[in-house]
Design an enzyme around this catalytic site. Structure first.
Site, short mmCIF file in Angstrom:
data_model
loop_
_atom_site.label_atom_id
_atom_site.label_comp_id
_atom_site.label_asym_id
_atom_site.label_seq_id
_atom_site.Cartn_x
_atom_site.Cartn_y
_atom_site.Cartn_z
N LYS A 115 -7.64 8.35 -19.70
CA LYS A 115 -7.66 9.01 -21.04
C LYS A 115 -6.78 8.94 -21.86
CE LYS A 115 -11.60 10.06 -18.72
NZ LYS A 115 -11.86 11.53 -17.94
N ARG A 132 0.85 -1.19 -0.07
CA ARG A 132 -0.15 -0.08 0.11
C ARG A 132 0.93 1.16 0.00
NH1 ARG A 132 -2.02 1.56 4.47
NH2 ARG A 132 -2.37 -0.66 5.22
N ASP A 174 -5.84 20.25 -13.77
CA ASP A 174 -6.39 19.12 -14.47
C ASP A 174 -5.77 19.02 -15.88
OD1 ASP A 174 -7.60 16.72 -15.69
OD2 ASP A 174 -9.44 17.12 -14.41
N TYR A 219 -14.96 19.32 -15.43
CA TYR A 219 -15.51 17.79 -15.18
C TYR A 219 -16.54 17.67 -14.20
CZ TYR A 219 -15.32 12.96 -14.65
OH TYR A 219 -15.55 11.43 -14.45
C1 LIG Z 1 -12.29 11.56 -16.62
C2 LIG Z 1 -12.09 12.85 -16.04
C3 LIG Z 1 -11.58 12.89 -14.75
C4 LIG Z 1 -12.08 11.60 -13.63
O1 LIG Z 1 -11.14 10.65 -14.01
P1 LIG Z 1 -11.50 9.07 -13.76
O2 LIG Z 1 -10.41 8.13 -14.22
O3 LIG Z 1 -12.78 8.81 -14.75
O4 LIG Z 1 -11.89 9.06 -12.35
C5 LIG Z 1 -11.42 13.70 -14.25
N1 LIG Z 1 -11.23 15.03 -14.97
C6 LIG Z 1 -11.15 15.18 -16.34
C7 LIG Z 1 -10.76 16.18 -17.24
C8 LIG Z 1 -11.73 14.17 -17.02
O5 LIG Z 1 -11.77 14.07 -18.21
#
Ligand SMILES: *Cc1c(COP(=O)(O)O)cnc(C)c1O
Length: 358
Positions: free
Chosen positions: A193, A46, A168, A97
């Protein structure tokens, strides 16, 4: 060779591998273990795992900082939000998001934080919202309106006011934008992504600067990961690193495709507005019609995958307002296109035909 001298396209391929010793494996280790023989640097899984370390080395180098891998993008978002003290105020884009916005709304309702929504394209108004804030949360380009913020100017203003800046960077990826070099304190990613790139796993990451200040933030986030325990699986992390190897070529093709499609969509009678920041592989369109018309277009595609999420090799299309929690500033007829790496002409023919369904 000193990796800092190499271009990101090379580093993304070469980092996070084991040392070049005769007989050693070429790729990164995929380590499944819960524990380690005593008296080493890491004693329990962990706390650390060699597969995490490989992914973190590669992503950290691309972003110019030190990365921590998480089980999902939202786990990384949640970890970054722990830097805000109880009752602190967070400045956040009106459209971002939806998982981030919903988390913040829930926490505001519970009295844990205060939230101020801003238009990130209006630099002056964002700066005027910063006084007394604990954190500035930026997405750029934003999801799904693809608004672009002046990250450098905002980060400088935030620094003067001792406001922690989180970016982000999921949409831009470190190959198109490196927020730490623009003055941000923390970068978060949904590695689900573009970074992993094949729509086959969920993963997230934070990255902090390799400075004393950055390391202090890194240690707080790392401690949160260790104690909250929602850690990444080694298999997902290994797959994400495997996907990351091709980020440069995937992005090159996807961005070129997006540029072609954005130009053609701007001249299409079925489209009222194209939202494309001039870089990246995300394009949003306001369909000339209502929500039902936009749904018909998404459903009529044969090649584009009608699904949520983005950043995979396959092109994806979705009407964002079908998602609960999507802010009202997002038009009902907006379709978000995640342009993939297929042939641009094939993508265009499919989209053009589907737009005929309006
Ligand atoms: C998809 C996404 C998230 C969240 O990510 P997960 O892997 O689905 O938890 C956060 N920020 C942006 C811009 C996203 O497109």
């Amino acid at each position: 060779m000193d990796s800092e001298e190499l271009s990101p396209a090379t580093r993304v391929v070469s980092l996070g591998r084991v040392p070049r010793e005769p007989g050693e494996q070429v790729g990164a280790p995929l380590t499944f273990t819960s524990t380690y023989h005593a008296d080493g640097p890491v004693t329990y899984a962990r706390v650390g795992n060699p597969t995490w370390a490989a992914f973190e080395d590669a992503l950290g180098s691309l972003e110019g900082g030190e990365a921590l891998v998480f089980a999902s993008g939202m786990a990384a978002v949640a970890a970054a939000l722990t830097l805000v003290p109880h009752g602190g105020r967070i400045v956040v884009p009106t459209a971002a998001y939806n998982g981030t916005l919903v988390t913040l709304a829930d926490r505001a309702e519970a009295g844990e934080v205060e939230v101020t929504h801003v238009d990130v394209t209006d630099t002056e108004s964002v700066i005027s919202a910063l006084d007394g804030a604990a954190m500035l949360w930026i997405e750029s380009p934003t999801n799904p309106l693809l608004d672009v913020a002046d990250v450098e100017a905002l980060a400088a203003a935030a620094r003067e006011r001792h406001v922690c800046v989180v970016v982000d960077n999921t949409f831009a990826t470190p190959l198109l934008q490196q927020p730490l070099t623009l003055g941000a304190d923390v970068v978060v990613h949904s590695a689900t992504k573009y970074l992993s790139g094949h729509s086959d796993l969920l993963l997230g990451a934070t990255v902090t600067a390799a400075t004393d200040e950055g390391r202090a933030l890194h240690e707080r986030i790392r401690r949160h990961r260790q104690l909250h325990g929602a850690i990444a699986g080694p298999m997902e992390t290994w797959l994400a690193l495997r996907g990351l190897r091709t980020l440069s070529v995937r992005l090159e093709r996807a961005c070129a495709n997006a540029a072609v499609l954005a130009t053609r969509l701007a001249g299409h009678s079925g489209v009222d507005r194209v939202r494309y920041p001039g870089f990246g592989a995300m394009v949003s369109i306001d369909v000339a019609g209502d929500a039902e018309a936009a749904e018909r277009v998404a459903a009529a595609t044969r090649l584009w995958v009608h699904s949520t999420s983005l950043g995979g090799v396959e092109s994806q299309i979705e009407r964002r307002r079908r998602q609960p929690g999507e802010p009202e500033v997002v038009p009902e007829s907006l379709l978000r296109l995640s342009v993939g790496i297929e042939d641009a002409e094939d993508l265009w023919r499919d989209l053009d035909a589907a737009l005929g369904a309006i």
